[in-house]
Enzyme design. Structure first.
Site, mmCIF file in Angstrom:
data_model
loop_
_atom_site.group_PDB
_atom_site.id
_atom_site.type_symbol
_atom_site.label_atom_id
_atom_site.label_comp_id
_atom_site.label_asym_id
_atom_site.label_seq_id
_atom_site.Cartn_x
_atom_site.Cartn_y
_atom_site.Cartn_z
ATOM 1 N N SER A 262 -0.991 -5.016 -7.850
ATOM 2 C CA SER A 262 -0.542 -4.514 -6.785
ATOM 3 C C SER A 262 -2.001 -4.069 -6.031
ATOM 4 O O SER A 262 -3.142 -3.991 -6.675
ATOM 5 C CB SER A 262 0.369 -3.426 -6.679
ATOM 6 O OG SER A 262 -0.337 -2.334 -7.343
ATOM 7 N N LYS A 263 -1.911 -3.926 -4.876
ATOM 8 C CA LYS A 263 -2.906 -3.322 -4.146
ATOM 9 C C LYS A 263 -3.462 -2.034 -4.694
ATOM 10 O O LYS A 263 -4.704 -1.572 -4.825
ATOM 11 C CB LYS A 263 -2.577 -3.114 -2.712
ATOM 12 C CG LYS A 263 -3.870 -2.740 -1.560
ATOM 13 C CD LYS A 263 -3.305 -3.028 -0.197
ATOM 14 C CE LYS A 263 -4.465 -2.875 0.542
ATOM 15 N NZ LYS A 263 -4.415 -2.109 1.841
#
Ligand code: GLU
Length: 496
Positions: A262-263
């Site tokens: 994920s970011k």
């Protein structure tokens, strides 16, 4: 014969192009090129709330940087445009009407409060994930429960409505995925998906299916996160009576510490997430492409280095893996080093000048700069590191690396002085690496000390650092005057 392969990269302009999206684009592109097909860019911008200004430009610029050529897209219209969904509104309205006509979709007038109420009611009676489905729809306000007159009245009065897909109650929805094989979903796990929102805009599902059909997309190649949407798409294709494109869902990109990359995870692990971060941080696009190609695919032998063109000749979907692919940043840097070293010193010199405003560097003698780059090239992973690792070539060090200074002992100044005297006698034209090395060996021997005892302080004095390119070659390039000046300065600063 012309290939009938048409694939699309269909990003939503909700932010900058992240590396997962770039990999999807790359695999579509490689497949298209491999098959002699067409690579389409379609901008899926129907969600106005999530629209980010500049995102489309970022996507196009990122693909261009990587050398991924778009055959048809907003900037290069073919015969299937427009290529932005926000410009295709009429088409979605027409097909929504067709679905209603066919009984595959229906109008729903429920307010937000009514929907909340329904969910609460169902949750209370033990249903943890209430849905608007074949059962619940019977007690809601829609064109399946209201009379025809009432529906017409509401529509004419301009009441807000959405259009929902009528998902069958009990059905197994099956499709073939080129990567995953046979896939089956039970319809009872699905919501009556909203197809047209109350603002008149289609949702992703409707627009995606209508466009893939109208743009004659032969293969849908996209991330695994869309797999669960596919049964809804299959129902739509069936309702329209259209052929379903071949489906291929790519494995997730995983973080080295486990779980989807994920970011947030990427940030905490020092992995740049957006393509523009790679551009701004001076990564080599060829390295990123080569690395991403192998993130979920391999040609089936142990070859690792391939150009974009070569990758296109090798790429097949049957060699895409099912399991998640772990993002190994070290491996990316390894690719980066390879593509850096492949470039001539002259080219790197030009590129280096283009990334720094340092006036001093711009004024340097061409041969000197190229030779310096030649010496540091083997020791760096990214172009901009020439400025840090090789910074001493461009200016005298004015402070010394703390870590390195631990190796500057009480003896150091004395030893450096002896070596200085030794090399002061060398004529400017004879100030060569081999000669400088012999001189050092000589001093070391005469003093009865280990090589490093002198080498390290000399390195610190000349470069300010405890590591770097070959010291004697560096000294040769810097020249006698500079080397002696730096030594004198170090002795002054670090104590003699
Ligand atoms: N608009 C979707 C996205 O942002 C497209 C998914 C698909 O390729 O169908 O990724």
């Amino acid at each position: 014969m012309k290939s009938s392969v048409r694939v699309r990269f269909a990003p939503s302009p909700t932010g900058y192009l992240h590396i997962g999206g770039l990999r999807t684009a790359l695999y579509n592109y490689l497949f298209a090129r491999n098959q002699g097909g067409v690579f389409v860019l379609r901008i899926e911008d129907t969600d106005q709330n999530r629209y980010v200004e500049g995102a489309e430009e970022d996507i196009i610029r990122s693909l261009e940087w990587c050398g991924i050529e778009i055959d048809e897209g907003p900037q290069k219209p073919g015969s299937f445009g427009p290529y932005r969904q926000s410009e295709r509104g009429e088409l979605y309205k027409k097909y929504t009407a067709e679905l209603i006509e066919k009984g595959a979709a229906y109008y729903a007038f429920d307010t937000t409060e009514e929907l909340d109420e329904m969910r609460e009611r169902l949750q209370k009676s033990g249903n943890p994930s209430p849905k608007y489905d074949a059962i619940t729809r019977q007690s809601m306000k829609n064109s399946l429960t209201l009379s025809q007159d009432e529906v017409t009245r509401r529509l004419e009065a301009g009441e807000e409505y959405v259009v929902r897909l009528k998902v069958p109650r009990r059905e197994t929805i099956r499709f073939e995925d080129l990567i995953r094989g046979h896939v089956a979903f039970e319809s009872k796990g699905l919501d009556d998906q909203v197809l047209l929102k109350s603002d008149g805009m289609p949702t992703y599902h409707l627009a995606n299916v209508v466009d893939d059909h109208h743009m004659q997309i032969s293969h849908v190649i996209r991330g695994e996160e869309w797999l669960s949407s596919t049964p809804k798409h299959v129902l739509l294709y069936q309702a329209f009576g259209w052929d379903i494109p071949q489906m291929a869902h790519l494995p997730l990109i995983m973080s080295p510490s486990g779980g989807k990359l994920s970011k947030r995870k990427a940030e905490s692990e020092g992995i740049p997430i957006n393509t523009r971060d790679y551009m701004e941080n001076h990564y080599e696009p060829k390295a990123l492409i080569n690395f991403l190609a192998y993130l979920g695919w391999s040609p089936g032998d142990d070859s690792e280095i391939h150009s974009l063109q070569k990758l296109a000749t090798l790429f097949t979907l049957d060699r895409v893996s099912k399991g998640g692919a772990v993002f190994n940043h070290k491996k990316l840097l390894w690719y980066n080093e390879h593509y850096l070293r492949e470039q001539s010193d002259a080219l790197l010199a030009d590129r280096l000048k283009s990334i720094t405003k340092d006036d001093h560097l711009h004024k340097l003698d061409k041969d000197f700069l190229e030779n310096a780059i030649g010496l540091v090239k083997e020791r760096i992973s990214k172009l901009d590191e020439i400025l840090s690792v090789g910074g001493f070539f461009f200016r005298d060090p004015d402070n010394y690396d703390e870590q390195a200074l631990k190796k500057w002992t009480d003896q150091s100044a004395g030893l450096v002085t002896i070596y200085m005297d030794e090399i002061s006698g060398i004529h400017e034209n004879e100030f060569k690496a081999a000669r400088l090395k012999t001189a050092l060996e000589h001093t070391v021997e005469a003093e009865g000390i280990g090589f490093g005892k002198l080498m390290m302080p000399v390195r610190i004095a000349v470069t300010g650092l405890g590591f770097g390119p070959d010291l004697f070659s560096s000294m040769e390039l810097l020249g006698k005057e500079t080397v002696l000046r730096r030594m004198r300065y170090a002795l002054e600063k670090l104590g003699s």
